[in-house]
Scaffold this motif. Structure first.
Motif, short mmCIF file in Angstrom:
data_model
loop_
_atom_site.label_atom_id
_atom_site.label_comp_id
_atom_site.label_asym_id
_atom_site.label_seq_id
_atom_site.Cartn_x
_atom_site.Cartn_y
_atom_site.Cartn_z
N GLY A 92 0.80 -1.22 0.00
CA GLY A 92 0.00 0.00 0.00
C GLY A 92 0.83 1.27 0.00
O GLY A 92 0.26 2.37 0.07
N SER A 93 2.14 1.14 -0.09
CA SER A 93 2.97 2.35 -0.14
C SER A 93 2.69 3.12 -1.42
O SER A 93 2.34 2.53 -2.45
N THR A 94 2.82 4.43 -1.36
CA THR A 94 2.43 5.28 -2.48
C THR A 94 3.55 6.25 -2.86
O THR A 94 4.49 6.48 -2.08
N TYR A 95 3.41 6.80 -4.05
CA TYR A 95 4.39 7.78 -4.54
C TYR A 95 3.65 8.71 -5.50
O TYR A 95 2.80 8.25 -6.27
N TYR A 96 3.97 10.02 -5.42
CA TYR A 96 3.27 11.02 -6.22
C TYR A 96 4.25 11.94 -6.94
O TYR A 96 5.32 12.25 -6.42
N VAL A 97 3.81 12.44 -8.07
CA VAL A 97 4.54 13.54 -8.70
C VAL A 97 4.24 14.80 -7.89
O VAL A 97 3.16 14.94 -7.31
N GLY A 98 5.19 15.71 -7.86
CA GLY A 98 5.06 16.87 -6.99
C GLY A 98 3.84 17.73 -7.26
O GLY A 98 3.24 18.30 -6.34
N SER A 99 3.43 17.83 -8.51
CA SER A 99 2.34 18.74 -8.86
C SER A 99 0.98 18.30 -8.34
O SER A 99 0.03 19.10 -8.34
N VAL A 100 0.85 17.06 -7.90
CA VAL A 100 -0.45 16.58 -7.41
C VAL A 100 -0.42 16.26 -5.92
O VAL A 100 -1.46 15.92 -5.35
#
Length: 128
Positions: free
Chosen positions: A56-64
């Motif tokens: 369930g670990s997550t990762y996002y682009v900075g803009s979102v």
């Protein structure tokens, strides 16, 4: 084989919200990382967010970051992208992708053509 079907796109005003869904079927997808990508007209496809089925670990682009949330429902075999505070620059076709051996962080930097599977996309339009 893994099949991905996106839904939930549509037209929304600036500041509004949408939740995208990616229905996943096939074999052994529990070992995959799942991601959302988007492609605006005339632009290259870009990474948005990713999640590990197992941890369930997550990762996002900075803009979102702070506006979008990726999640998964193991019982429903579905990955979601909750999008809040939408902006006109979020307008794009959104695609679900699956990658078997990548962490969510690595999925964010891999070339698009390295993904194992893609859905056909769902269109999100944010009006100003």
């Amino acid at each position: 084989q893994v099949q991905l079907v996106e839904s939930g796109g549509g037209l929304v005003q600036t500041g509004g919200s949408l939740r995208l869904s990616c229905a996943v079927s096939g074999s052994a997808f529990g070992s995959y990382s799942m991601g959302w990508f988007r492609q605006a007209p005339g632009k290259e496809r870009e990474f948005v967010a990713s999640i590990s089925w197992t941890s369930g670990s997550t990762y996002y682009v900075g803009s979102v970051k702070g506006r979008f949330t990726i999640s998964r429902d193991n019982a429903k075999n579905t990955v979601y992208l909750q999008m809040n505070s939408l902006k006109p620059e979020d307008t794009a076709s959104y695609y679900c992708a699956a990658e078997r051996f990548a962490t969510p962080e690595r999925m964010g930097i891999m070339p698009n053509n390295a993904m194992d599977y893609w859905g056909k996309g769902t269109l999100v339009t944010v009006s100003s």
